[in-house]
Each structure stands twice: as structure tokens, then as C-alpha cells.
Design an enzyme around this catalytic site. Structure first.
Site, PDB file in Angstrom:
ATOM      1  N   ASP A  45      67.553 103.187  63.064  1.00 38.79           N
ATOM      2  CA  ASP A  45      67.965 103.571  64.532  1.00 38.79           C
ATOM      3  C   ASP A  45      68.708 102.660  65.312  1.00 38.79           C
ATOM      4  O   ASP A  45      68.340 101.500  65.569  1.00 38.79           O
ATOM      5  CB  ASP A  45      66.616 103.843  65.223  1.00 38.79           C
ATOM      6  N   HIS A 112      71.243 109.338  74.495  1.00 37.29           N
ATOM      7  CA  HIS A 112      70.425 108.076  74.590  1.00 37.29           C
ATOM      8  C   HIS A 112      69.267 108.423  75.784  1.00 37.29           C
ATOM      9  O   HIS A 112      68.062 107.890  75.676  1.00 37.29           O
ATOM     10  CB  HIS A 112      71.108 107.049  74.827  1.00 37.29           C
TER      11      HIS A 112
HETATM   12  N1  LIG Z   1      65.835 105.172  73.020  1.00 38.93           N
HETATM   13  C1  LIG Z   1      65.519 104.200  73.765  1.00 38.93           C
HETATM   14  O1  LIG Z   1      65.459 104.403  74.976  1.00 38.93           O
HETATM   15  C2  LIG Z   1      64.814 103.072  73.155  1.00 38.93           C
HETATM   16  C3  LIG Z   1      64.138 102.257  73.972  1.00 38.93           C
HETATM   17  C4  LIG Z   1      63.610 101.211  73.251  1.00 38.93           C
HETATM   18  C5  LIG Z   1      63.618 100.914  71.941  1.00 38.93           C
HETATM   19  N2  LIG Z   1      64.042 101.882  71.220  1.00 38.93           N
HETATM   20  C6  LIG Z   1      64.069 101.723  69.736  1.00 38.93           C
HETATM   21  O2  LIG Z   1      62.760 101.534  69.340  1.00 38.93           O
HETATM   22  C7  LIG Z   1      62.893 100.560  68.573  1.00 38.93           C
HETATM   23  C8  LIG Z   1      61.553  99.734  68.328  1.00 38.93           C
HETATM   24  O3  LIG Z   1      61.130  99.446  69.675  1.00 38.93           O
HETATM   25  P1  LIG Z   1      61.318  98.195  70.466  1.00 38.93           P
HETATM   26  O4  LIG Z   1      62.169  97.063  69.625  1.00 38.93           O
HETATM   27  O5  LIG Z   1      61.569  97.975  71.829  1.00 38.93           O
HETATM   28  O6  LIG Z   1      59.746  97.487  70.303  1.00 38.93           O
HETATM   29  P2  LIG Z   1      58.614  97.278  69.162  1.00 38.93           P
HETATM   30  O7  LIG Z   1      59.089  97.865  67.722  1.00 38.93           O
HETATM   31  O8  LIG Z   1      57.433  97.947  69.935  1.00 38.93           O
HETATM   32  O9  LIG Z   1      58.186  95.938  69.090  1.00 38.93           O
HETATM   33  C9  LIG Z   1      59.231  94.979  68.612  1.00 38.93           C
HETATM   34  C10 LIG Z   1      58.776  93.617  69.128  1.00 38.93           C
HETATM   35  O10 LIG Z   1      57.547  93.134  68.248  1.00 38.93           O
HETATM   36  C11 LIG Z   1      57.801  91.946  67.388  1.00 38.93           C
HETATM   37  N3  LIG Z   1      56.928  92.593  66.240  1.00 38.93           N
HETATM   38  C12 LIG Z   1      57.318  93.531  65.169  1.00 38.93           C
HETATM   39  N4  LIG Z   1      56.449  93.123  64.338  1.00 38.93           N
HETATM   40  C13 LIG Z   1      55.291  92.706  64.439  1.00 38.93           C
HETATM   41  C14 LIG Z   1      54.281  92.317  63.959  1.00 38.93           C
HETATM   42  N5  LIG Z   1      54.005  92.894  62.735  1.00 38.93           N
HETATM   43  N6  LIG Z   1      53.508  91.251  64.456  1.00 38.93           N
HETATM   44  C15 LIG Z   1      54.056  90.746  65.613  1.00 38.93           C
HETATM   45  N7  LIG Z   1      55.084  91.025  66.325  1.00 38.93           N
HETATM   46  C16 LIG Z   1      55.837  91.877  65.881  1.00 38.93           C
HETATM   47  C17 LIG Z   1      59.178  91.977  67.293  1.00 38.93           C
HETATM   48  O11 LIG Z   1      59.460  90.506  67.276  1.00 38.93           O
HETATM   49  P3  LIG Z   1      60.214  90.121  65.919  1.00 38.93           P
HETATM   50  O12 LIG Z   1      61.522  90.724  65.899  1.00 38.93           O
HETATM   51  O13 LIG Z   1      60.272  88.729  66.087  1.00 38.93           O
HETATM   52  O14 LIG Z   1      59.201  90.346  64.795  1.00 38.93           O
HETATM   53  C18 LIG Z   1      59.877  92.360  68.622  1.00 38.93           C
HETATM   54  O15 LIG Z   1      59.649  91.331  69.505  1.00 38.93           O
HETATM   55  C19 LIG Z   1      63.962  99.788  69.057  1.00 38.93           C
HETATM   56  O16 LIG Z   1      64.407  98.508  68.045  1.00 38.93           O
HETATM   57  C20 LIG Z   1      64.991 100.761  69.083  1.00 38.93           C
HETATM   58  O17 LIG Z   1      65.776 101.100  67.979  1.00 38.93           O
HETATM   59  C21 LIG Z   1      64.628 103.176  71.777  1.00 38.93           C
END
Ligand SMILES: NC(=O)c1ccc[n+]([C@@H]2O[C@H](COP(=O)([O-])OP(=O)(O)OC[C@H]3O[C@@H](n4cnc5c(N)ncnc54)[C@H](OP(=O)(O)O)[C@@H]3O)[C@@H](O)[C@H]2O)c1
Length: 264
Positions: A45, A112
Site C-alpha cells: 500500500d 486518499h
Molecule cells: N489512508 C490513509 O489516510 C492512511 C493513513 C495512515 C496510514 N496509512 C497506511 O497504513 C499503513 C500502516 O499505518 P502506519 O504506518 O500509520 O502505522 P502502524 O502500521 O500502525 O505502525 C507503524 C509503526 O509501528 C512500528 N512497528 C511496526 N511493527 C512493530 C512491532 N512488531 N513492534 C513494535 N513496533 C512496531 C513501526 O516502526 P518500525 O518501522 O521502526 O518498525 C512504525 O513506527 C501506512 O504505512 C500506510 O500504508 C493510510
């Protein structure tokens, strides 16, 4: 539910199959996307806003070349930012996304957020429908849409292609049961973004498994190879009904943003 595996998929209204878990590429680098594919994720994504479509495309190309897998083995999706809403801006944004990722087609293309106006949102959808008919996109959908935004689309006489997906911020502290139920009643698959609450709450495995058991498609992000693998290790256990009930928290605590309530 226990029969779920990393290969499990859901059928979209478009007819395409979407993996039950994906890799979120916001702030992810090329190596992380490559590591995710090697770890077993088959869905990536990204978004024009993330400025890493080229890195995602390179990681996919490298992985395909090294493993002998085919393009259709990866489900790649990206999104149009609200600055590019409107027919011609979206048509251009789609072409730019394809060019940056060096791909012939996008599996799923999302609006988005609904943060523009009714006319611009619907013209954006018209451009996406046309790109779908031209074979540039296989399925189309939205993100951060509230029920009123979805209803606007369903009420539009020129709707030819149904939304396949609504990508929303969802986790136990933000279950959004109203929007999720509306989507499921209309056959729309809900992807759960920020499923790990960006690390603000822990028990990552439980949070990802909760998404799966709620019928959602979680897309956790990590740049760390070990955590990338760990986050896929959610198919060998299930959360009991009692524990799912304990996670039925009925809170409203967004941590990213909330365009679903926008009345524009
Ligand atoms: N449509 C929208 O408006 C929107 C908004 C936000 C996000 N998104 C999508 O959703 C995806 C995921 O959301 P997100 O990136 O906001 O947050 P998330 O997946 O909830 O969390 C990511 C964070 O958690 C850490 N993490 C990941 N696995 C872990 C584990 N096993 N233990 C401890 N920490 C961990 C990562 O750090 P490290 O990288 O250092 O592991 C990063 O800081 C995004 O990448 C994006 O593709 C979409």
C-alpha cells in the site's frame, strides 16, 4: 477463522482477489518493501503523497526478477491526494503513478481522502472509472470516506464501477462500527490502516489478529526486517470470543487524522 493463512484472500466487488493482510508503505524504504515481499506479504500500500512509489516499484521489480514470481503475484495499490481531485488532474495522477512505479497497471487505486468537494470527488471517480476501463487500474476504491461520502457515490447517476475498498483508521480504540457495517452491507472491503496504532499501544500480534477477526484487511508498516516478519506471524492462533468482547472498547481515539467526518 482459524483456517486463515497468509495466502487467504477476499473477493472484491470488482471480482479481483485481495490478500487478507498487506504491507503499509508510508515512511517505508525500498529495502523494507523488498523485505516485506520476501517475508510473505503480497500486497503493498502506497500513495502519491508518500513519495515512494518509485521505491515500491523498484522493490517489486527486484523481487520479481530474483524469485521468478509474476506481476500478478503482487497486489499493488496507490492513492490520489486531494490536491489532484477532478477529472484531468486525476487522470494525470494515475499516469504519473504508473510511470513512477514503472508498472503497466495498478491493482487498486484509492481516493486518499474526501477532502475536496462533491463535484471534484465525483469527477475523480469518473476519471478512475475510465482508467479502469482502459486497463490501467483493476479495482477502484476510497479511503477515509464516511457514510455520507459513500452514499454520495451510490446516489450518483453516473456510477458505473462500485467502490471495492474503503481504507480507514481502525483498531479497538477506534472501531468505527457504523462505517464498517455500512461498507460490509454494501460488499465494500475495509482495510485497516495504522492497525498497530503507530506503536502507541502494544501487543502488535493481537492488534493485527483483531483486525483479521473483525473481517478487516490490516496493513501494518515496519522498516525493521524482524518486525516485518513478526507482524505476519498472526495465523497460528486466534483470539477467543471472550477476549474479542474485551476488545470491544467502543472508543473514538484517532491518532492519524479523521476526514470521515468532513462535510465538504
Ligand atoms: N489512508 C490513509 O489516510 C492512511 C493513513 C495512515 C496510514 N496509512 C497506511 O497504513 C499503513 C500502516 O499505518 P502506519 O504506518 O500509520 O502505522 P502502524 O502500521 O500502525 O505502525 C507503524 C509503526 O509501528 C512500528 N512497528 C511496526 N511493527 C512493530 C512491532 N512488531 N513492534 C513494535 N513496533 C512496531 C513501526 O516502526 P518500525 O518501522 O521502526 O518498525 C512504525 O513506527 C501506512 O504505512 C500506510 O500504508 C493510510
Amino acid at each position: 477463522m482459524s483456517a486463515l493463512t497468509v495466502q487467504s484472500t477476499l473477493k472484491l466487488p470488482s471480482g479481483a482477489e485481495i490478500p487478507r493482510i498487506g504491507f503499509g508503505a508510508y515512511l517505508a524504504n525500498e529495502e523494507a518493501v523488498y523485505n516485506a515481499l520476501n517475508a510473505g506479504y503480497r500486497m503493498i500500500d502506497t500513495a502519491e503523497y508518500y513519495r515512494n512509489e518509485a521505491e515500491c516499484g523498484r522493490a517489486i521489480a527486484r523481487w520479481l526478477a530474483e524469485t521468478g514470481n509474476k506481476r500478478e503475484d503482487v497486489f499493488y495499490f496507490t492513492k490520489v491526494w486531494h490536491d489532484h481531485h477532478g477529472y484531468s488532474a486525476t487522470a494525470q495522477a494515475i499516469d504519473n503513478s504508473l510511470r513512477r512505479a514503472k508498472l503497466d497497471y495498478i491493482d487498486l487505486y484509492l481516493i486518499h481522502s474526501p477532502l475536496s468537494s462533491r463535484d471534484l470527488r465525483l469527477e475523480t471517480w469518473r476519471a478512475m472509472q475510465d482508467a479502469g476501463k482502459a486497463g490501467k487500474i483493476k479495482s477502484i476504491g476510497v479511503s477515509n470516506y464516511g457514510i455520507h461520502h459513500l452514499q454520495e457515490l451510490f446516489d450518483w447517476p453516473q456510477l458505473e464501477i462500485q467502490p471495492s475498498v474503503n481504507q480507514l483508521e481502525v483498531y479497538p480504540w477506534l472501531p468505527r462500527t457504523d462505517i464498517v457495517s455500512f461498507c460490509h452491507e454494501h460488499g465494500i472491503v475495509v482495510e485497516a490502516y495504522s492497525p498497530l496504532t503507530r506503536g502507541e499501544r502494544f501487543k502488535e500480534h493481537i492488534l493485527i489478529r483483531w483486525s483479521l477477526q473483525e473481517g478487516l484487511v490490516p496493513i501494518p508498516k515496519s522498516n525493521d526486517p524482524e518486525r516485518i516478519r513478526e507482524n505476519l506471524d498472526v495465523f497460528g492462533f486466534s483470539i477467543s470470543n471472550d477476549d474479542m468482547a474485551k476488545l470491544d472498547i467502543k472508543r473514538y481515539s484517532p491518532i492519524v487524522w479523521d476526514p470521515t467526518t468532513s462535510g465538504l
